[in-house]
Design a protein around this motif. Structure first.
Motif, PDB file in Angstrom:
ATOM      1  N   VAL A 454      12.490  10.127 -11.563  1.00 10.12           N
ATOM      2  CA  VAL A 454      11.243   9.348 -11.374  1.00 10.12           C
ATOM      3  C   VAL A 454      10.438  11.243 -10.944  1.00 10.12           C
ATOM      4  CG1 VAL A 454      11.247   7.542 -10.950  1.00 10.12           C
ATOM      5  CG2 VAL A 454      11.475   9.642  -8.508  1.00 10.12           C
ATOM      6  N   SER A 455       9.028  11.257 -10.548  1.00 12.86           N
ATOM      7  CA  SER A 455       8.145  12.553 -10.465  1.00 12.86           C
ATOM      8  C   SER A 455       8.065  13.115  -8.846  1.00 12.86           C
ATOM      9  CB  SER A 455       6.924  12.076 -10.723  1.00 12.86           C
ATOM     10  OG  SER A 455       6.080  10.757 -10.005  1.00 12.86           O
ATOM     11  N   ASP A 456       8.735  11.958  -7.827  1.00 12.69           N
ATOM     12  CA  ASP A 456       8.510  12.658  -7.420  1.00 12.69           C
ATOM     13  C   ASP A 456       9.257  11.954  -5.925  1.00 12.69           C
ATOM     14  OD1 ASP A 456       7.474  11.368  -6.334  1.00 12.69           O
ATOM     15  OD2 ASP A 456       4.935  12.195  -6.101  1.00 12.69           O
ATOM     16  N   GLU A 457       9.442  12.510  -4.538  1.00 16.23           N
ATOM     17  CA  GLU A 457      10.618  11.340  -3.801  1.00 16.23           C
ATOM     18  C   GLU A 457       9.429  10.665  -3.581  1.00 16.23           C
ATOM     19  OE1 GLU A 457      12.942  12.903  -2.559  1.00 16.23           O
ATOM     20  OE2 GLU A 457      13.158  11.915  -0.291  1.00 16.23           O
ATOM     21  N   HIS A 458       8.243   9.841  -3.331  1.00 11.60           N
ATOM     22  CA  HIS A 458       7.620   8.790  -2.514  1.00 11.60           C
ATOM     23  C   HIS A 458       8.233   8.460  -4.070  1.00 11.60           C
ATOM     24  CE1 HIS A 458       4.534   6.384  -1.461  1.00 11.60           C
ATOM     25  NE2 HIS A 458       3.806   5.817  -2.642  1.00 11.60           N
ATOM     26  N   GLU A 459       8.093   8.630  -5.104  1.00  9.29           N
ATOM     27  CA  GLU A 459       8.209   7.319  -5.521  1.00  9.29           C
ATOM     28  C   GLU A 459       9.793   7.086  -5.641  1.00  9.29           C
ATOM     29  OE1 GLU A 459       4.854   6.514  -7.734  1.00  9.29           O
ATOM     30  OE2 GLU A 459       6.461   5.490  -8.352  1.00  9.29           O
ATOM     31  N   LEU A 460      10.552   7.431  -5.585  1.00  6.77           N
ATOM     32  CA  LEU A 460      11.980   7.262  -5.366  1.00  6.77           C
ATOM     33  C   LEU A 460      11.926   6.535  -3.794  1.00  6.77           C
ATOM     34  CD1 LEU A 460      14.862  10.022  -5.508  1.00  6.77           C
ATOM     35  CD2 LEU A 460      14.508   8.355  -3.614  1.00  6.77           C
ATOM     36  N   GLN A 461      11.567   7.147  -2.688  1.00  9.78           N
ATOM     37  CA  GLN A 461      11.611   5.696  -1.848  1.00  9.78           C
ATOM     38  C   GLN A 461      10.988   4.597  -1.869  1.00  9.78           C
ATOM     39  OE1 GLN A 461      13.024   6.387   1.446  1.00  9.78           O
ATOM     40  NE2 GLN A 461      13.555   8.119   1.256  1.00  9.78           N
ATOM     41  N   THR A 462      10.093   4.287  -2.595  1.00  9.92           N
ATOM     42  CA  THR A 462       9.183   3.421  -3.448  1.00  9.92           C
ATOM     43  C   THR A 462      10.759   2.534  -4.061  1.00  9.92           C
ATOM     44  OG1 THR A 462       6.891   4.184  -3.171  1.00  9.92           O
ATOM     45  CG2 THR A 462       7.059   2.265  -4.398  1.00  9.92           C
ATOM     46  N   LEU A 463      11.034   2.842  -5.213  1.00 11.57           N
ATOM     47  CA  LEU A 463      11.846   2.175  -5.895  1.00 11.57           C
ATOM     48  C   LEU A 463      12.656   1.590  -5.216  1.00 11.57           C
ATOM     49  CD1 LEU A 463      11.153   4.217  -9.595  1.00 11.57           C
ATOM     50  CD2 LEU A 463      10.456   1.958  -8.824  1.00 11.57           C
TER      51      LEU A 463
END
Length: 652
Positions: A454-463
């Motif tokens: 994924v593009s960044d840390e925020h997307e990783l945490q959300t998913l």
């Protein structure tokens, strides 16, 4: 007693008929005894993961006992025909049916005693050599082998049960037949077969469906019922085609003037055409036995030869340790443990990913939370950021990803969609990857692995929060590194790492060395059983061919005698026999190799489920197996041709 004397005389006077049956039965007993001895041996008990090998051998005992029973019942039919004629003669001379039953009983007792003695002695002798092979293949060093009372008892029960069935078969034949029927049992021939177009159509359709299924099944571990259906269709097709298609082929040969009007071909084709119904079933059985030999050997040999490929793909470095806390502290702790145990750590790197998450892949591209009911589309996926992927892939990685873009790596190479739905949101797949450099390219889990970048840390945490259903999700770090040093020091280091607290979630580390021992035991056991079963199939094939040739030779004796009387020379008879036998036994090997060719894609997928990803190993195993099997088949063909010639030209 008269019945004992007649039983003994019958076996002695018909040695040519009884001898192959006795040798084959003795060999079958020896094979069963060897497996029983190996399963109870101290050498196997001392192997790494011995329970796996012992389980294989126990399952092998059950399968081998079943196959042995089938082979004995099949081959005994040929002995029984000759025996029935003899008993019919005794009945005409005045013996009652109770006397015939007594003669048959003592014959079975004598053959049981002879075959048991030969089988148990030869089995014990050969088990000494086979224990060396098994322990070598499975990576052991202990070669102790002793007599096993349970093993002897199991073999005794199986053999006595088999001979009991043979006696019951004799009993039915004697009680239900009249003397003249018994006397003429060997004189019964086959009618000139008709062309069965319906059976031919069923065979062609079944073969097409069976081959089609074999080519289209994508994940064998999820579609075992379809694999079984494909196997059943191919078996049905083999019998139908040999019954119907061989008639068509021979009739086409008979219509070809230039081919048919050669003396040896004329006799061979017309003879085969006349008695084709009996040949067809036997030829189909031979084709299936050879196919089983090829498939078993190719699969187990490829597994055994592919061990190093698997280790290379699963372990980018010698060891991997998962860390849930500070990764720098973990590195320092590993260095201290290495120094204490006199080993050296080198070529290390770390990878940050989400913890493995379980979800269901629906409609090919919708990754949904796992359903309550069992599903065949579960996937075990991990998420990593673009920056982490760039560290691993270097210049091959894209510079950036949009907020709705991802990269997908499917290690089983099934996912090829241009979009994927995560958490109800559609992401565009910028690139489908076959693997990610630095991460294992195979997995041991039965749920297919999937990596999503994924593009960044925020997307990783959300998913991660969505799919794990946890309010706070941390990443894990995987430390990959090589270890060098004395084997004893290396083992102490591995033990110390396993006892250290690197991960709050239970998993500590895995290493190439323990995995090498485990898969050598696993795949070595598979390969040994594959060799063992292949030997059994070859034995059964040779036995069927031999008895078929002998019985056909006797049936054709009068015809060849007439042909000699009208001027056919012995050399011409030999050429005719070679032509006939050549036609008879070329077809099964062609059919078997064809079955193997269409089974190879399925075998490759099964090997992939064992995480063997190299085609080169499969091709080498296939080439070697086909070559050896064809050579053995040719040797059997030559020997049985001589047996046929002796029987066909022997004076009455």
């Amino acid at each position: 007693m008269l019945s004992i004397k007649l039983a003994r005389q019958s076996i002695r006077q018909n040695q040519r008929l009884y001898r192959p049956f006795i040798w084959a039965t003795s060999a079958t007993i020896a094979l069963n005894f060897i497996l029983a001895l190996l399963a109870d041996s101290k050498a196997v008990a001392a192997l790494h993961r011995a329970s796996i090998v012992i389980s294989f051998l126990r399952y092998g005992q059950v399968i081998l006992a079943t196959l042995s029973l089938v082979f004995l019942l099949y081959t005994y039919r040929f002995v029984q025909k000759r025996k029935a004629s003899e008993l019919g003669l005794y009945q005409i001379l005045g013996l009652r049916k109770t006397n015939l039953v007594a003669i048959s009983f003592w014959q079975q007792v004598m053959m049981l005693a002879i075959t048991l003695a030969l089988g148990l002695v030869s089995g014990f002798v050969f088990s000494k050599a086979l224990i060396l092979l098994l322990v070598k293949l499975a990576g052991g060093s202990d070669f102790q082998l002793g007599l096993s009372l349970p093993g002897i008892l199991i073999v005794l029960l199986v053999v006595i049960a088999a001979f009991g069935l043979l006696f019951v078969s004799d009993l039915f034949t004697i009680l239900r037949s009249r003397a003249l029927n018994l006397l003429s049992a060997t004189k019964r021939g086959e009618r000139n077969p008709k062309t069965h177009w319906l059976i031919l159509l069923i065979g062609l359709v079944s073969l097409g469906l069976g081959y089609g299924l074999s080519l289209t099944i994508q994940t064998p571990t999820r579609h075992l019922s379809q694999i079984l259906l494909a196997v059943m269709l191919v078996i049905l097709a083999t019998y139908c085609l040999f019954i119907a298609a061989t008639t068509v082929i021979l009739k086409v040969m008979a219509n070809g003037r230039r081919y048919y009007q050669q003396p040896n071909r004329f006799i061979a084709v017309s003879n085969l055409l006349f008695r084709l119904r009996q040949n067809a079933v036997g030829l189909a059985s031979i084709a299936l036995l050879v196919t089983m030999t090829l498939v078993t050997l190719v699969t187990t040999a490829a597994l055994y030869l592919g061990q190093q490929e698997y280790l290379r793909d699963y372990f980018p470095r010698d060891m991997v340790t998962q860390v849930s806390g500070d990764v720098d502290q973990a590195r320092s702790k590993l260095d201290d443990l290495a120094a204490q145990n006199q080993v050296k750590i080198s070529d290390s790197y770390s990878v940050a990913t989400s913890f493995p998450l379980l979800a269901e892949l629906r409609h090919g591209n919708q990754l949904m939370l796992s359903a309550a009911q069992p599903s065949t589309n579960l996937t075990n996926f991990q998420i990593l950021t673009l920056s982490q992927y760039q560290e691993l892939a270097g210049s091959a990685a894209p510079k950036e990803l949009g907020a709705t873009q991802v990269l997908v790596a499917d290690l089983e190479h099934h996912f090829s969609n241009k979009s994927i739905e995560l958490q109800g949101k559609t992401y565009q797949v910028k690139e489908n990857l076959s693997q990610i450099k630095g991460l294992p390219s195979v997995e041991t889990a039965f749920t297919p692995p999937l990596y999503i970048v994924v593009s960044d840390e925020h997307e990783l945490q959300t998913l991660s929060q969505y799919y794990s259903q946890l309010p706070d999700v941390r990443q894990q770090h995987q430390l990959y590194y090589d270890v060098s040093g004395e084997p004893a020091h290396r083992d102490n280091f591995i033990k110390a790492v396993n006892e250290a607290n690197f991960n709050d979630n239970g998993f500590v580390s895995a290493n190439r060395f323990d995995m090498a021992n485990t898969i050598k035991t696993l795949y070595g056991g598979f390969f040994f059983l594959g060799l063992f079963f292949a030997l059994t199939f070859i034995l059964g094939t040779g036995l069927i061919i031999y008895y078929k040739q002998v019985s056909e030779g006797r049936a054709d004796r009068n015809q060849f005698a007439i042909l000699q009387e009208v001027g056919l020379s012995r050399a011409e008879i030999l050429a005719t026999i070679k032509s006939q036998v050549g036609l008879l036994f070329t077809l099964p090997i062609i059919m078997a190799v064809s079955h193997l060719g269409f089974a190879l894609p399925l075998i490759r997928k099964i090997l992939l489920s064992f995480h063997l990803s190299t085609d080169a190993v499969l091709l080498k195993a296939t080439a070697a197996t086909v070559t050896v099997t064809v050579i053995l088949y040719y040797l059997i063909f030559r020997q049985t041709s001589r047996a046929y010639f002796r029987e066909a030209t022997r004076p009455e």
